[in-house]
Scaffold this active site. Structure first.
Site, mmCIF file in Angstrom:
data_model
loop_
_atom_site.group_PDB
_atom_site.id
_atom_site.type_symbol
_atom_site.label_atom_id
_atom_site.label_comp_id
_atom_site.label_asym_id
_atom_site.label_seq_id
_atom_site.Cartn_x
_atom_site.Cartn_y
_atom_site.Cartn_z
ATOM 1 N N GLN A 1 -5.581 -8.633 5.698
ATOM 2 C CA GLN A 1 -5.024 -9.995 5.644
ATOM 3 C C GLN A 1 -4.518 -10.290 4.221
ATOM 4 O OE1 GLN A 1 -8.314 -9.572 7.310
ATOM 5 N NE2 GLN A 1 -6.868 -8.894 8.818
ATOM 6 N N LYS B 1 1.087 0.818 2.824
ATOM 7 C CA LYS B 1 1.932 1.734 2.063
ATOM 8 C C LYS B 1 1.447 1.846 0.612
ATOM 9 C CE LYS B 1 6.307 2.360 -0.016
ATOM 10 N NZ LYS B 1 7.733 2.130 -0.131
ATOM 11 N N GLY C 1 -0.121 -11.872 4.607
ATOM 12 C CA GLY C 1 -0.328 -10.592 5.280
ATOM 13 C C GLY C 1 0.959 -9.818 5.472
ATOM 14 N N ASP C 2 0.811 -8.542 5.833
ATOM 15 C CA ASP C 2 1.935 -7.659 6.142
ATOM 16 C C ASP C 2 2.881 -7.461 4.959
ATOM 17 O OD1 ASP C 2 0.860 -7.633 8.710
ATOM 18 O OD2 ASP C 2 1.980 -9.421 9.270
ATOM 19 N N THR D 1 0.068 -5.440 14.893
ATOM 20 C CA THR D 1 -1.076 -5.534 15.800
ATOM 21 C C THR D 1 -0.686 -6.166 17.131
ATOM 22 O OG1 THR D 1 -2.584 -5.670 13.943
ATOM 23 C CG2 THR D 1 -3.424 -6.498 16.034
ATOM 24 N N VAL E 1 11.324 0.217 -2.085
ATOM 25 C CA VAL E 1 12.745 0.184 -1.722
ATOM 26 C C VAL E 1 12.998 0.798 -0.344
ATOM 27 C CG1 VAL E 1 13.630 0.064 -4.090
ATOM 28 C CG2 VAL E 1 13.127 2.300 -3.091
ATOM 29 N N ASP F 1 14.618 -3.717 -0.774
ATOM 30 C CA ASP F 1 15.797 -3.196 -0.067
ATOM 31 C C ASP F 1 16.262 -4.115 1.053
ATOM 32 O OD1 ASP F 1 13.157 -2.182 0.876
ATOM 33 O OD2 ASP F 1 14.326 -1.472 2.584
ATOM 34 N N PRO G 1 7.008 -11.689 16.787
ATOM 35 C CA PRO G 1 7.992 -11.812 15.701
ATOM 36 C C PRO G 1 7.353 -12.580 14.545
ATOM 37 C CG PRO G 1 8.785 -12.893 17.716
ATOM 38 C CD PRO G 1 7.402 -12.407 17.999
ATOM 39 N N GLY H 1 -3.092 -4.828 10.637
ATOM 40 C CA GLY H 1 -2.172 -3.804 11.113
ATOM 41 C C GLY H 1 -1.424 -3.266 9.919
ATOM 42 N N HIS H 2 -1.762 -2.046 9.522
ATOM 43 C CA HIS H 2 -1.134 -1.447 8.342
ATOM 44 C C HIS H 2 -0.280 -0.271 8.788
ATOM 45 C CE1 HIS H 2 -3.882 -3.889 6.107
ATOM 46 N NE2 HIS H 2 -4.943 -3.210 6.475
ATOM 47 N N LYS I 1 0.497 -3.482 2.339
ATOM 48 C CA LYS I 1 -0.738 -3.004 1.691
ATOM 49 C C LYS I 1 -1.031 -1.554 2.090
ATOM 50 C CE LYS I 1 -2.944 -6.459 3.593
ATOM 51 N NZ LYS I 1 -1.838 -7.284 4.116
ATOM 52 N N GLY J 1 2.670 -7.387 17.883
ATOM 53 C CA GLY J 1 4.088 -7.281 18.214
ATOM 54 C C GLY J 1 4.837 -8.605 18.134
HETATM 55 P P1 GDP Z 1 0.225 -4.464 5.677
HETATM 56 O O1 GDP Z 1 -0.465 -5.136 6.802
HETATM 57 O O2 GDP Z 1 0.192 -5.248 4.410
HETATM 58 O O3 GDP Z 1 -0.244 -3.043 5.455
HETATM 59 O O4 GDP Z 1 1.759 -4.385 6.072
HETATM 60 P P2 GDP Z 1 2.402 -3.982 7.515
HETATM 61 O O5 GDP Z 1 2.310 -2.511 7.666
HETATM 62 O O6 GDP Z 1 1.859 -4.847 8.586
HETATM 63 O O7 GDP Z 1 3.898 -4.459 7.324
HETATM 64 C C1 GDP Z 1 4.707 -3.948 6.307
HETATM 65 C C2 GDP Z 1 5.931 -3.250 6.945
HETATM 66 O O8 GDP Z 1 6.893 -3.034 5.948
HETATM 67 C C3 GDP Z 1 5.635 -1.877 7.513
HETATM 68 O O9 GDP Z 1 6.456 -1.689 8.635
HETATM 69 C C4 GDP Z 1 6.016 -0.922 6.397
HETATM 70 O O10 GDP Z 1 6.396 0.351 6.866
HETATM 71 C C5 GDP Z 1 7.172 -1.647 5.807
HETATM 72 N N1 GDP Z 1 7.381 -1.454 4.359
HETATM 73 C C6 GDP Z 1 6.452 -1.382 3.364
HETATM 74 N N2 GDP Z 1 7.064 -1.329 2.152
HETATM 75 C C7 GDP Z 1 8.391 -1.395 2.400
HETATM 76 C C8 GDP Z 1 9.562 -1.421 1.562
HETATM 77 O O11 GDP Z 1 9.483 -1.396 0.339
HETATM 78 N N3 GDP Z 1 10.775 -1.508 2.200
HETATM 79 C C9 GDP Z 1 10.897 -1.556 3.566
HETATM 80 N N4 GDP Z 1 12.122 -1.664 4.087
HETATM 81 N N5 GDP Z 1 9.827 -1.542 4.365
HETATM 82 C C10 GDP Z 1 8.606 -1.453 3.799
HETATM 83 P P1 IMO Z 2 -2.724 -7.486 7.780
HETATM 84 O O1 IMO Z 2 -3.954 -6.846 7.191
HETATM 85 C C1 IMO Z 2 -0.847 -11.100 9.241
HETATM 86 C C2 IMO Z 2 -3.469 -14.070 11.129
HETATM 87 C C3 IMO Z 2 -3.273 -14.316 12.612
HETATM 88 C C4 IMO Z 2 -3.686 -15.787 12.675
HETATM 89 C C5 IMO Z 2 -4.833 -15.861 11.674
HETATM 90 C C6 IMO Z 2 -6.217 -15.779 12.296
HETATM 91 O O2 IMO Z 2 -1.930 -6.594 8.666
HETATM 92 O O3 IMO Z 2 -1.911 -8.130 6.722
HETATM 93 P P2 IMO Z 2 -7.621 -13.770 13.327
HETATM 94 O O4 IMO Z 2 -7.348 -12.885 14.509
HETATM 95 O O5 IMO Z 2 -7.795 -13.027 12.047
HETATM 96 O O6 IMO Z 2 -8.738 -14.744 13.573
HETATM 97 O O7 IMO Z 2 -6.289 -14.680 13.188
HETATM 98 O O8 IMO Z 2 -4.641 -14.786 10.771
HETATM 99 N N1 IMO Z 2 -3.692 -12.654 10.759
HETATM 100 C C7 IMO Z 2 -2.785 -11.876 10.179
HETATM 101 N N2 IMO Z 2 -1.503 -12.127 9.858
HETATM 102 N N3 IMO Z 2 -1.401 -9.926 8.921
HETATM 103 C C8 IMO Z 2 -2.693 -9.688 9.202
HETATM 104 O O9 IMO Z 2 -3.342 -8.583 8.783
HETATM 105 C C9 IMO Z 2 -3.446 -10.665 9.903
HETATM 106 N N4 IMO Z 2 -4.718 -10.749 10.349
HETATM 107 C C10 IMO Z 2 -4.864 -11.979 10.868
HETATM 108 O O10 IMO Z 2 -1.937 -14.119 13.000
HETATM 109 O O11 IMO Z 2 -2.642 -16.597 12.198
HETATM 110 MG MG MG Z 3 -0.045 -5.854 8.706
#
Ligand code: GDP
Ligand code: IMO
Ligand code: MG
Length: 428
Positions: free
Chosen positions: A223, A18, A12-13, A299, A413, A332, A303, A40-41, A16, A301
């Site tokens: 996810q 972006k 995750g994170d 979502t 980047v 980057d 770490p 959390g996107h 996606k 906060g």
């Molecule tokens: P998602 O859940 O897959 O949509 O990803 P999140 O938004 O939770 O986490 C990705 C984080 O990385 C966000 O804060 C974006 O703004 C940031 N991000 C995405 N692409 C890049 C990149 O290429 N470089 C940097 N420095 N940040 C990025």
């Molecule tokens: P995005 O879409 C990162 C993790 C939770 C936990 C497990 C189960 O932003 O990438 P849940 O509440 O879904 O039953 O929790 O999955 N988790 C994520 N980790 N990014 C997410 O979404 C997540 N959605 C759930 O931290 O370990």
């Molecule tokens: Mg996310």
């Protein structure tokens, strides 16, 4: 009839949101097919930063029809709050469509999510506490509440009473909590019906008709592959299918409609919550990635746990999802490191293993085998073509491409919408 699935390659994170936004101006529909407001996107457009949870990221692109499909679990209160917040910022949300078959997250799902986690103690999953797991459990147990039930008071009351019957025994006798009144839940859910009515439809039919009319449809996964309930690091997973197959069952389009599968993968790895993570770093390198990549949950906060790139995981993702293109993000963030370790295989009890082990305990014991790649010091955030990247950064991308099972078609980047290097067009 391009149907494109976009999913997360790791835990995750990956960025996606972006990547979806990048394609937003060229697609007609963006469909969320799994998960709920556990996602959390983050999308950064100029000076504006948006955090989307339940809504598909495509809602930010003018002209796109955002769709919440049947595979999603919907907390209606959260849906309205997110819509209101976007409307206040001038985003047109009027085209949103919500499946009548999507399941609803209620107050008792949120309560159960929290109390069961507390009960698990050391074995807790580290869920987002949004009621996701209990809502999907009810769906599978055939005691779930669907969006369509909100429009039939009698059926809704029967279903809520049925769902609470057993749960109240559990809440009172096992978890030592107060019983939940069915009538309170019914009243709350009924109060959503009027505002929800114009948004709801048969989204499977809508998407079928869109594809037949030659529209571009993007399926945006929440996810990621390693959090998938079937293919992830079970039990440390979410409760839905976050892999490309989930786009089929979670939306009602047929598998042979899908033309392209894009996996978003970070240039390193992060994870939130509990569970195995072979390349996790506990030293200053991990701190470096967390600080430079700003790795804190969108979502909750929390770490994020940080580690090096894991090529066996990328290969696994390529295989499970049928990945045609990777979008490599956050390159980057690695700027300034003298050397960048990349996990190329694992050692499990002294034996080299090239693929993600299917056995949970083998994966727990997997020790990464690293290859060190040379780093670069030049700022790459302004780079827009592959050739402009420092040679070591190009080599890093090419090395990852060679070991990850699909081509790296775009490279992030920086967080901004424009901070991207495109090597191969993602829609054609
Ligand atoms: P998602 O859940 O897959 O949509 O990803 P999140 O938004 O939770 O986490 C990705 C984080 O990385 C966000 O804060 C974006 O703004 C940031 N991000 C995405 N692409 C890049 C990149 O290429 N470089 C940097 N420095 N940040 C990025
Ligand atoms: P995005 O879409 C990162 C993790 C939770 C936990 C497990 C189960 O932003 O990438 P849940 O509440 O879904 O039953 O929790 O999955 N988790 C994520 N980790 N990014 C997410 O979404 C997540 N959605 C759930 O931290 O370990
Ligand atoms: Mg996310």
């Amino acid at each position: 009839m391009p149907a494109i699935v976009l999913i997360g390659a790791q835990w995750g994170d990956e960025g996606k949101g972006k990547a979806t936004d990048l394609l937003g101006s060229r697609v007609d529909y963006v469909v969320k097919f799994n998960g709920g407001n556990n996602a959390g996107h983050t999308v950064v457009i100029g000076d504006e930063k948006y955090a989307l949870h339940l809504l598909p990221s495509g809602i930010l692109s003018p002209g796109v029809t955002p769709v919440i499909a049947n595979g999603v679990v919907v907390d209606v209160e959260v849906l309205f709050e997110e819509l209101d917040a976007l409307m206040e910022r001038g985003v047109d949300v009027s085209r949103l469509k919500v499946s009548l078959n999507a399941h609803v997250i209620t107050a008792y799902h949120r309560t159960l999510d929290k109390v069961t986690e507390r009960f698990l103690g050391k074995r807790q999953i580290g869920t987002t506490g949004r009621g996701i797991g209990p809502a999907y459990a009810d769906k599978i147990n055939r005691v779930g509440i669907r969006v369509q039930d909100l429009f039939d008071e009698n059926i809704l009351r029967q279903k809520v009473e049925g769902a609470l019957d057993q749960k109240n025994h559990m809440l009172v006798k096992v978890y030592n909590r107060r019983a939940i009144e069915a009538e309170e839940i019914v009243t709350e859910l009924l109060s959503y019906a009027e505002r929800l009515r114009p948004m709801v439809t048969d989204t499977a039919l809508l998407l079928h008709q869109a594809l037949m009319a030659g529209k571009n449809v993007l399926f945006e996964g929440g996810q990621a592959t390693m959090l998938d309930v079937d293919h992830g690091t079970y039990p440390f997973v979410t409760s839905s299918n976050a892999t490309s197959g989930g786009a089929v069952t979670g939306s009602g389009i047929a598998p042979n409609r899908i033309d392209r599968v894009i996996a978003v993968v970070k240039a390193y790895t992060t994870r939130v919550g509990s569970g195995p993570f072979p390349t996790e770093l506990f030293d200053e390198s991990g701190e470096y990635l967390r600080a430079n990549g700003f790795e804190f949950g969108t979502t909750t906060g929390r770490p994020r746990r940080c580690g090096w790139y894991d090529a066996p995981i990328a290969r696994y993702t390529a295989r499970i999802n049928g990945v045609t293109d990777f979008v490599l993000t956050k390159l980057d963030v690695l700027t300034g490191l003298a050397e960048i370790p990349v996990c190329v295989a694992y050692s499990v009890d002294g034996v080299r293993v090239d693929e993600v082990p299917v056995s949970q305990s083998d994966f727990h014991h997997a020790v990464p085998i690293y290859e060190n790649l040379p780093g670069w010091t030049e700022d790459i955030t302004g780079v827009r073509t592959f050739e402009e990247l420092p040679q070591a950064a190009q080599n890093y991308v090419l090395a990852l491409e060679a070991m990850s099972g699909s081509r790296m078609s775009a490279i992030g980047v920086g967080p901004g919408r424009e901070a991207i290097v495109v090597r191969h067009d993602l829609i054609d």
